[in-house]
Design a protein around this motif. Structure first.
Motif, short mmCIF file in Angstrom:
data_model
loop_
_atom_site.label_atom_id
_atom_site.label_comp_id
_atom_site.label_asym_id
_atom_site.label_seq_id
_atom_site.Cartn_x
_atom_site.Cartn_y
_atom_site.Cartn_z
N ALA A 1 -39.94 -13.09 -2.76
CA ALA A 1 -38.56 -12.82 -3.18
C ALA A 1 -38.51 -12.37 -4.63
CB ALA A 1 -37.70 -14.07 -2.97
N MET A 2 -39.30 -13.00 -5.48
CA MET A 2 -39.31 -12.63 -6.90
C MET A 2 -39.91 -11.24 -7.13
SD MET A 2 -37.56 -14.82 -8.42
CE MET A 2 -37.83 -14.19 -10.08
N HIS A 3 -40.78 -10.79 -6.23
CA HIS A 3 -41.28 -9.42 -6.31
C HIS A 3 -40.12 -8.44 -6.22
CE1 HIS A 3 -45.68 -9.08 -6.42
NE2 HIS A 3 -45.69 -10.28 -5.85
N GLY A 4 -39.17 -8.74 -5.35
CA GLY A 4 -38.00 -7.87 -5.21
C GLY A 4 -37.14 -7.88 -6.46
N VAL A 5 -36.90 -9.05 -6.99
CA VAL A 5 -36.05 -9.18 -8.19
C VAL A 5 -36.69 -8.49 -9.39
CG1 VAL A 5 -35.11 -10.82 -9.88
CG2 VAL A 5 -34.90 -11.28 -7.44
N THR A 6 -37.99 -8.64 -9.54
CA THR A 6 -38.68 -8.11 -10.71
C THR A 6 -39.31 -6.74 -10.46
OG1 THR A 6 -40.72 -9.28 -10.14
CG2 THR A 6 -39.16 -10.41 -11.61
N ARG A 7 -39.01 -6.14 -9.32
CA ARG A 7 -39.51 -4.81 -8.96
C ARG A 7 -41.04 -4.73 -8.97
NH1 ARG A 7 -35.26 -0.94 -12.21
NH2 ARG A 7 -33.43 -1.60 -11.05
N VAL B 1 -32.93 -14.43 -3.16
CA VAL B 1 -32.46 -14.62 -4.53
C VAL B 1 -31.61 -13.42 -4.92
CG1 VAL B 1 -34.28 -16.16 -5.34
CG2 VAL B 1 -34.65 -13.72 -5.44
N TYR B 2 -30.50 -13.70 -5.57
CA TYR B 2 -29.58 -12.64 -5.99
C TYR B 2 -29.01 -13.00 -7.36
CZ TYR B 2 -25.29 -10.02 -6.54
OH TYR B 2 -24.30 -9.22 -7.06
N GLY B 3 -28.93 -12.03 -8.23
CA GLY B 3 -28.34 -12.28 -9.53
C GLY B 3 -28.59 -11.14 -10.48
N THR B 4 -28.84 -11.49 -11.74
CA THR B 4 -29.06 -10.47 -12.74
C THR B 4 -30.42 -10.65 -13.41
OG1 THR B 4 -27.97 -11.80 -14.45
CG2 THR B 4 -26.60 -10.21 -13.24
N ILE B 5 -30.94 -9.53 -13.88
CA ILE B 5 -32.20 -9.52 -14.62
C ILE B 5 -32.06 -8.49 -15.73
CG2 ILE B 5 -33.27 -7.87 -13.03
CD1 ILE B 5 -35.97 -9.29 -13.62
N GLY B 6 -32.65 -8.79 -16.86
CA GLY B 6 -32.61 -7.82 -17.96
C GLY B 6 -33.03 -8.43 -19.26
N ALA B 7 -32.73 -7.71 -20.33
CA ALA B 7 -33.04 -8.19 -21.68
C ALA B 7 -32.26 -9.47 -21.94
CB ALA B 7 -32.68 -7.12 -22.70
N PRO B 8 -32.82 -10.35 -22.76
CA PRO B 8 -32.12 -11.60 -23.04
C PRO B 8 -30.95 -11.42 -24.02
CG PRO B 8 -34.22 -11.56 -24.18
CD PRO B 8 -34.16 -10.32 -23.35
N VAL B 9 -30.12 -10.42 -23.73
CA VAL B 9 -28.93 -10.12 -24.51
C VAL B 9 -27.79 -9.94 -23.52
CG1 VAL B 9 -27.84 -8.51 -26.12
CG2 VAL B 9 -30.31 -8.94 -26.26
N ARG B 10 -26.70 -10.66 -23.71
CA ARG B 10 -25.57 -10.57 -22.79
C ARG B 10 -25.10 -9.12 -22.67
NH1 ARG B 10 -23.67 -14.02 -20.02
NH2 ARG B 10 -21.60 -14.63 -19.38
N GLY B 11 -24.93 -8.68 -21.43
CA GLY B 11 -24.50 -7.32 -21.18
C GLY B 11 -25.63 -6.33 -20.99
N PHE B 12 -26.86 -6.77 -21.19
CA PHE B 12 -28.01 -5.90 -21.03
C PHE B 12 -28.81 -6.30 -19.79
CE2 PHE B 12 -26.87 -4.95 -25.28
CZ PHE B 12 -27.36 -3.68 -25.56
N GLU B 13 -28.10 -6.53 -18.69
CA GLU B 13 -28.76 -6.90 -17.45
C GLU B 13 -28.13 -6.13 -16.30
OE1 GLU B 13 -25.22 -9.24 -18.03
OE2 GLU B 13 -27.02 -9.65 -19.18
N HIS B 14 -28.81 -6.15 -15.18
CA HIS B 14 -28.29 -5.50 -13.97
C HIS B 14 -28.54 -6.41 -12.78
CE1 HIS B 14 -32.35 -4.52 -12.55
NE2 HIS B 14 -32.63 -4.24 -13.81
N GLU B 15 -27.88 -6.11 -11.68
CA GLU B 15 -28.05 -6.91 -10.46
C GLU B 15 -29.43 -6.66 -9.86
OE1 GLU B 15 -24.15 -7.18 -7.92
OE2 GLU B 15 -24.44 -5.15 -8.70
N ALA B 16 -29.90 -7.68 -9.16
CA ALA B 16 -31.18 -7.57 -8.45
C ALA B 16 -31.15 -8.53 -7.28
CB ALA B 16 -32.34 -7.91 -9.38
N ILE B 17 -31.94 -8.20 -6.27
CA ILE B 17 -32.03 -9.06 -5.08
C ILE B 17 -33.47 -9.07 -4.60
CG2 ILE B 17 -31.45 -7.21 -3.46
CD1 ILE B 17 -29.92 -9.42 -1.84
N GLY B 18 -33.86 -10.19 -4.03
CA GLY B 18 -35.20 -10.31 -3.47
C GLY B 18 -35.18 -11.20 -2.24
#
Length: 148
Positions: A82-88, A125-142
């Motif tokens: 599942a984490m492979h999907g979230v982290t591409r 798993v579903y949520g957001t992933i990105g830089a540790p700065v609010r607003g610098f993330e996007h949705e992801a699913i695995g």
């Protein structure tokens, strides 16, 4: 079998992860099918913390038996898949300055009509992933599915 219920354990896990709250319609079908289920939330820059949170949740909600290697092994592989999907495919977070905020769902049951196919476990798993700065993330699913 619950009338009109799709036995696709992965699809059901994804729908359950998407659900903002416990959905009576879904969980009552899981119960009718004798499937075990649970969900939770986790956020971290460390993959091991995400894996540990999902494993702990599965144990506490009695989806898996922590004393049985085969159950914990199946759960672990479903989580990593599942984490492979979230982290591409790059199962790394903090080392690449990424953070994830995720909702997760765990389902365990017999997704096949033939019970001899055994039990399977799915982790969505579903949520957001990105830089540790609010607003610098996007949705992801695995999604990870493994036989027990």
């Amino acid at each position: 079998m619950a009338k009109g219920f799709d036995r696709k354990i992965g699809q059901q896990a994804i729908m359950y992860a998407f659900a903002e709250e416990e959905e009576e319609a879904l969980t009552s079908k899981f119960t009718q099918m004798n499937w075990r289920y649970g969900k939770g939330k986790v956020g971290s820059m460390e993959l091991q913390k995400i894996v540990a949170a999902i494993e702990t949740s599965a144990k506490r909600q009695e989806i898996v038996n922590a004393e049985l290697y085969r159950e914990m092994h199946a759960l672990y592989h479903a989580i990593i898949e599942a984490m492979h999907g979230v982290t591409r495919g790059q199962v790394e977070l903090g080392g690449m300055l990424r953070t994830a905020g995720l909702r997760f769902a765990i389902l365990r049951g017999h997704p096949f009509e033939n019970k001899a196919e055994g039990e399977w476990i799915a982790v969505a798993v579903y949520g957001t992933i990105g830089a540790p700065v609010r607003g610098f993330e996007h949705e992801a699913i695995g999604l990870g599915i493994n036989h027990i």
